[in-house]
Design a protein around this motif. Structure first.
Motif, PDB file in Angstrom:
ATOM      1  N   VAL A  61       0.788  -1.068   0.144  1.00  0.00           N
ATOM      2  CA  VAL A  61       0.058  -0.094  -0.067  1.00  0.00           C
ATOM      3  C   VAL A  61       1.040   1.285   0.132  1.00  0.00           C
ATOM      4  N   GLN A  62       1.840   1.338   0.849  1.00  0.00           N
ATOM      5  CA  GLN A  62       2.962   2.351   0.931  1.00  0.00           C
ATOM      6  C   GLN A  62       3.517   2.634  -0.476  1.00  0.00           C
ATOM      7  N   ILE A  63       3.962   1.519  -1.155  1.00  0.00           N
ATOM      8  CA  ILE A  63       4.698   1.622  -2.307  1.00  0.00           C
ATOM      9  C   ILE A  63       3.516   2.308  -3.238  1.00  0.00           C
ATOM     10  N   ALA A  64       2.541   1.939  -3.298  1.00  0.00           N
ATOM     11  CA  ALA A  64       1.350   2.376  -4.222  1.00  0.00           C
ATOM     12  C   ALA A  64       1.090   3.913  -3.912  1.00  0.00           C
ATOM     13  N   PHE A  65       1.251   4.255  -2.827  1.00  0.00           N
ATOM     14  CA  PHE A  65       0.998   5.764  -2.205  1.00  0.00           C
ATOM     15  C   PHE A  65       2.109   6.666  -2.843  1.00  0.00           C
ATOM     16  N   ASP A  66       3.176   6.059  -2.655  1.00  0.00           N
ATOM     17  CA  ASP A  66       4.617   6.665  -3.098  1.00  0.00           C
ATOM     18  C   ASP A  66       4.598   6.636  -4.835  1.00  0.00           C
ATOM     19  N   THR A  67       4.335   5.814  -5.489  1.00  0.00           N
ATOM     20  CA  THR A  67       4.187   5.881  -6.711  1.00  0.00           C
ATOM     21  C   THR A  67       3.236   6.864  -7.462  1.00  0.00           C
ATOM     22  N   LEU A  68       1.967   6.950  -6.777  1.00  0.00           N
ATOM     23  CA  LEU A  68       0.758   7.636  -7.092  1.00  0.00           C
ATOM     24  C   LEU A  68       1.401   9.133  -6.731  1.00  0.00           C
ATOM     25  N   ASP A  69       1.812   9.613  -5.657  1.00  0.00           N
ATOM     26  CA  ASP A  69       2.448  10.774  -5.339  1.00  0.00           C
ATOM     27  C   ASP A  69       3.233  11.429  -6.392  1.00  0.00           C
ATOM     28  N   GLU A  70       4.620  10.597  -6.770  1.00  0.00           N
ATOM     29  CA  GLU A  70       5.293  10.903  -7.842  1.00  0.00           C
ATOM     30  C   GLU A  70       4.710  11.149  -9.141  1.00  0.00           C
ATOM     31  N   GLN A  71       3.793  10.423  -9.498  1.00  0.00           N
ATOM     32  CA  GLN A  71       2.907  10.812 -10.830  1.00  0.00           C
ATOM     33  C   GLN A  71       2.312  11.977 -10.595  1.00  0.00           C
ATOM     34  N   ASN A  72       1.693  12.430  -9.420  1.00  0.00           N
ATOM     35  CA  ASN A  72       0.985  13.852  -9.291  1.00  0.00           C
ATOM     36  C   ASN A  72       1.856  14.992  -9.421  1.00  0.00           C
ATOM     37  N   GLU A  73       3.084  14.589  -9.073  1.00  0.00           N
ATOM     38  CA  GLU A  73       4.039  15.645  -9.030  1.00  0.00           C
ATOM     39  C   GLU A  73       4.225  15.981 -10.425  1.00  0.00           C
ATOM     40  N   ALA A  74       4.310  15.070 -11.234  1.00  0.00           N
ATOM     41  CA  ALA A  74       4.679  15.398 -12.808  1.00  0.00           C
ATOM     42  C   ALA A  74       3.210  15.879 -13.394  1.00  0.00           C
ATOM     43  N   TYR A  75       2.022  15.640 -12.831  1.00  0.00           N
ATOM     44  CA  TYR A  75       0.908  16.361 -13.526  1.00  0.00           C
ATOM     45  C   TYR A  75       0.727  17.458 -12.990  1.00  0.00           C
ATOM     46  N   ASN A  76       1.186  17.852 -11.810  1.00  0.00           N
ATOM     47  CA  ASN A  76       0.872  19.210 -11.266  1.00  0.00           C
ATOM     48  C   ASN A  76       1.621  20.198 -12.095  1.00  0.00           C
ATOM     49  N   ASN A  77       1.114  21.331 -12.745  1.00  0.00           N
ATOM     50  CA  ASN A  77       1.621  22.224 -13.485  1.00  0.00           C
ATOM     51  C   ASN A  77       1.650  23.416 -12.649  1.00  0.00           C
ATOM     52  N   GLY A  78       1.257  23.445 -11.386  1.00  0.00           N
ATOM     53  CA  GLY A  78       0.948  24.560 -10.440  1.00  0.00           C
ATOM     54  C   GLY A  78      -0.092  25.710 -10.976  1.00  0.00           C
ATOM     55  N   LYS A  79      -0.627  25.539 -12.078  1.00  0.00           N
ATOM     56  CA  LYS A  79      -1.655  26.543 -12.886  1.00  0.00           C
ATOM     57  C   LYS A  79      -2.720  26.593 -11.969  1.00  0.00           C
ATOM     58  N   LYS A  80      -3.138  27.913 -11.649  1.00  0.00           N
ATOM     59  CA  LYS A  80      -4.315  28.195 -10.688  1.00  0.00           C
ATOM     60  C   LYS A  80      -5.736  28.465 -11.417  1.00  0.00           C
ATOM     61  N   LEU A  81      -6.576  28.625 -10.892  1.00  0.00           N
ATOM     62  CA  LEU A  81      -7.836  28.697 -11.685  1.00  0.00           C
ATOM     63  C   LEU A  81      -8.063  29.996 -12.113  1.00  0.00           C
ATOM     64  N   ASN A  82      -8.401  30.187 -13.421  1.00  0.00           N
ATOM     65  CA  ASN A  82      -8.552  31.448 -13.948  1.00  0.00           C
ATOM     66  C   ASN A  82      -9.620  32.149 -13.037  1.00  0.00           C
ATOM     67  N   PRO A  83      -9.262  33.579 -12.612  1.00  0.00           N
ATOM     68  CA  PRO A  83     -10.097  34.249 -11.727  1.00  0.00           C
ATOM     69  C   PRO A  83     -11.312  34.578 -12.504  1.00  0.00           C
ATOM     70  N   LEU A  84     -11.457  34.633 -13.829  1.00  0.00           N
ATOM     71  CA  LEU A  84     -12.891  35.252 -14.645  1.00  0.00           C
ATOM     72  C   LEU A  84     -13.891  34.041 -14.282  1.00  0.00           C
ATOM     73  N   THR A  85     -13.443  32.776 -14.085  1.00  0.00           N
ATOM     74  CA  THR A  85     -14.550  31.820 -13.426  1.00  0.00           C
ATOM     75  C   THR A  85     -15.316  32.168 -12.368  1.00  0.00           C
ATOM     76  N   TYR A  86     -15.043  33.199 -11.609  1.00  0.00           N
ATOM     77  CA  TYR A  86     -15.640  33.687 -10.365  1.00  0.00           C
ATOM     78  C   TYR A  86     -17.008  34.213 -11.033  1.00  0.00           C
ATOM     79  N   ILE A  87     -16.993  34.819 -12.301  1.00  0.00           N
ATOM     80  CA  ILE A  87     -18.327  35.217 -12.802  1.00  0.00           C
ATOM     81  C   ILE A  87     -19.516  34.399 -12.704  1.00  0.00           C
ATOM     82  N   TYR A  88     -19.297  33.295 -13.057  1.00  0.00           N
ATOM     83  CA  TYR A  88     -20.244  32.233 -12.906  1.00  0.00           C
ATOM     84  C   TYR A  88     -20.187  31.245 -11.568  1.00  0.00           C
ATOM     85  N   ARG A  89     -19.166  31.381 -11.064  1.00  0.00           N
ATOM     86  CA  ARG A  89     -19.088  30.636  -9.724  1.00  0.00           C
ATOM     87  C   ARG A  89     -19.703  31.358  -8.664  1.00  0.00           C
ATOM     88  N   ILE A  90     -19.666  32.528  -8.485  1.00  0.00           N
ATOM     89  CA  ILE A  90     -20.143  33.400  -7.343  1.00  0.00           C
ATOM     90  C   ILE A  90     -21.847  33.094  -7.475  1.00  0.00           C
TER      91      ILE A  90
END
Length: 246
Positions: free
Chosen positions: A186-215
């Motif tokens: 289980v721990q090996i699986a968690f570590d592998t998935l975390d490493e994959q997530n690091e590669a997926y994550n580009n740090g991009k935040k949500l476009n502030p314009l989405t608040y126009i419909y999210r509010i």
């Protein structure tokens, strides 16, 4: 029915709040007709929401500390959604027997956080015991994203990643060695998935314009939550999910 409604409502609410969730490798999830134990490190109070949403239409049981059941409305909610109380200080055999029975005889799988608290990395042995006794596979997943409400509100990226199911049928004995073997997988699986997530994550935040419909959608979500709270309060006097469970 209430489980499906509440999952939709809460998922809608967190989407309005964040709206920047990404799901990876859902093809690794077991067939909805097969019961399993969905395990993940417990990192925030909202990671169970994303787990339940990502695996829909599958429904789950989950363990919860007994203190969470003291509030009338919230306690009724989680009981209706399949939660059962656990005394962390004095755990009983029911904490094992009940989920094993439900995994064998019901249509619901089980969500477990084998590390226990939100700030622990220790893999507990309970998941190994239940998986072996119920003869089900373990489905690993990880949440990576904001761990504070402010980060969630700012639209920081969330990545939910699902690994390959872990078959524990080859572990013949649940002695210390057998439990450790399963915990290591289980721990090996968690570590592998975390490493994959690091590669997926580009740090991009949500476009502030989405608040126009999210509010405005947030206002609708707020009204729905209020109505659900009122309904739940009165329903808790009429319908006892604990008696129904028994």
């Amino acid at each position: 029915m209430f489980y499906a409604y509440l999952r939709w409502l809460v998922s809608f609410l967190v989407w309005v709040v964040n709206g920047n969730a990404h799901y990876h490798n859902r093809e690794n999830l077991l067939d909805t007709r097969e019961n399993y134990i969905l395990v993940a490190p417990h990192r925030t109070w909202w990671d169970p929401i994303y787990l339940a949403f990502a695996t829909k239409p599958k429904q789950f049981l989950f363990m919860a500390k007994k203190e969470l059941f003291n509030n009338r409305i919230f306690g009724w909610w989680i009981r209706m959604c399949g939660a059962f109380p656990i005394d962390r200080d004095r755990p009983s055999q029911e904490a094992i027997k009940y989920p094993v029975k439900m995994l064998k005889k019901s249509h619901r799988s089980l969500i477990m956080f084998p590390s226990g608290s939100r700030h622990s990395s220790d893999i507990k042995g309970g998941v190994a015991v239940i998986a072996k006794m119920a003869k089900v596979k373990i489905q690993p997943a990880v949440y990576q994203g904001p761990r504070s409400f402010s980060g969630l509100l700012k639209g920081e990226r969330i990545d939910m990643n699902f690994g390959h199911p872990i078959d524990v049928s080859d572990v013949k004995r649940l002695n210390d060695e057998g439990v450790e073997t399963i915990a290591n997988r289980v721990q090996i699986a968690f570590d592998t998935l975390d490493e994959q997530n690091e590669a997926y994550n580009n740090g991009k935040k949500l476009n502030p314009l989405t608040y126009i419909y999210r509010i405005p959608l947030g206002f609708i979500a707020f009204i729905l939550v209020l109505l659900t709270l009122v309904f739940s309060y009165f329903a808790s006097f009429v319908w006892n999910p604990e008696k129904h469970r028994k």
